[in-house]
Design a protein around this motif. Sequence first.
Motif, PDB file in Angstrom:
ATOM      1  N   TRP A   9       0.825  -1.206   0.000  1.00 11.21           N
ATOM      2  CA  TRP A   9       0.000   0.000   0.000  1.00 11.21           C
ATOM      3  C   TRP A   9       0.861   1.259   0.000  1.00 11.21           C
ATOM      4  CZ3 TRP A   9      -1.024   3.431   4.326  1.00 11.21           C
ATOM      5  CH2 TRP A   9      -1.947   4.425   4.013  1.00 11.21           C
ATOM      6  N   GLY A  13       0.395   3.451  -3.073  1.00  9.60           N
ATOM      7  CA  GLY A  13      -0.208   4.737  -2.746  1.00  9.60           C
ATOM      8  C   GLY A  13       0.639   5.898  -3.213  1.00  9.60           C
ATOM      9  N   THR A  14       1.947   5.770  -3.059  1.00  9.96           N
ATOM     10  CA  THR A  14       2.850   6.822  -3.530  1.00  9.96           C
ATOM     11  C   THR A  14       2.773   6.969  -5.041  1.00  9.96           C
ATOM     12  OG1 THR A  14       4.320   6.351  -1.677  1.00  9.96           O
ATOM     13  CG2 THR A  14       5.239   7.592  -3.502  1.00  9.96           C
ATOM     14  N   LEU A  16       0.223   6.064  -7.072  1.00  6.67           N
ATOM     15  CA  LEU A  16      -1.077   6.604  -7.491  1.00  6.67           C
ATOM     16  C   LEU A  16      -1.248   8.069  -7.087  1.00  6.67           C
ATOM     17  CD1 LEU A  16      -3.481   3.596  -6.878  1.00  6.67           C
ATOM     18  CD2 LEU A  16      -2.476   4.391  -9.012  1.00  6.67           C
ATOM     19  N   ALA A  17      -0.716   8.452  -5.940  1.00  3.34           N
ATOM     20  CA  ALA A  17      -0.772   9.856  -5.543  1.00  3.34           C
ATOM     21  C   ALA A  17       0.043  10.709  -6.510  1.00  3.34           C
ATOM     22  CB  ALA A  17      -0.266  10.030  -4.118  1.00  3.34           C
ATOM     23  N   GLY A  48      -5.279   9.474  -4.142  1.00  3.13           N
ATOM     24  CA  GLY A  48      -4.388   8.430  -4.641  1.00  3.13           C
ATOM     25  C   GLY A  48      -4.100   7.373  -3.592  1.00  3.13           C
ATOM     26  N   TYR A  49      -3.857   7.802  -2.361  1.00  5.86           N
ATOM     27  CA  TYR A  49      -3.594   6.843  -1.290  1.00  5.86           C
ATOM     28  C   TYR A  49      -4.838   6.027  -0.948  1.00  5.86           C
ATOM     29  CZ  TYR A  49       1.200   7.793  -0.026  1.00  5.86           C
ATOM     30  OH  TYR A  49       2.563   7.867  -0.028  1.00  5.86           O
ATOM     31  N   VAL A  50      -6.004   6.643  -0.963  1.00  9.12           N
ATOM     32  CA  VAL A  50      -7.232   5.910  -0.630  1.00  9.12           C
ATOM     33  C   VAL A  50      -7.578   4.906  -1.732  1.00  9.12           C
ATOM     34  CG1 VAL A  50      -9.718   6.185  -0.273  1.00  9.12           C
ATOM     35  CG2 VAL A  50      -8.121   7.722   0.870  1.00  9.12           C
ATOM     36  N   ALA A  52      -5.550   3.361  -3.513  1.00 10.96           N
ATOM     37  CA  ALA A  52      -4.566   2.283  -3.491  1.00 10.96           C
ATOM     38  C   ALA A  52      -4.906   1.182  -2.493  1.00 10.96           C
ATOM     39  CB  ALA A  52      -3.190   2.846  -3.170  1.00 10.96           C
ATOM     40  N   ILE A  53      -5.774   1.450  -1.524  1.00 10.42           N
ATOM     41  CA  ILE A  53      -6.071   0.458  -0.486  1.00 10.42           C
ATOM     42  C   ILE A  53      -6.657  -0.832  -1.066  1.00 10.42           C
ATOM     43  CG2 ILE A  53      -7.474  -0.009   1.556  1.00 10.42           C
ATOM     44  CD1 ILE A  53      -7.077   2.954   2.311  1.00 10.42           C
ATOM     45  N   ALA A  56      -3.994  -2.694  -3.083  1.00 14.64           N
ATOM     46  CA  ALA A  56      -2.982  -3.311  -2.223  1.00 14.64           C
ATOM     47  C   ALA A  56      -3.518  -4.596  -1.592  1.00 14.64           C
ATOM     48  CB  ALA A  56      -2.544  -2.329  -1.146  1.00 14.64           C
TER      49      ALA A  56
END
Length: 68
Positions: A9, A13-14, A16-17, A48-50, A52-53, A56
């Motif tokens: 994640w 997340g990095t 996608l952000a 982006g981080y959300v 990615a959850i 992941a």
Amino acid sequence: MLKIAAPVWLILGTVLAGIAVTAGLSMPSLSSSSQDMMKFIPIAAIVGYVVAIPFAAMIAKKIASLST
């Protein structure tokens, strides 16, 4: 599975952000004023981080199923 999902994640997340922020910076309609863009950058990074959850979690399930 959490031991696998957390590092995945962080990396995903990095990525996608960064993609979301880059996409926002490349839109001419959003870059008309720097004040609007300064509000958009943190929102794009959080989104982006959300997003990615779930990805992941799917990747961690795949890795866990392959390792057992």
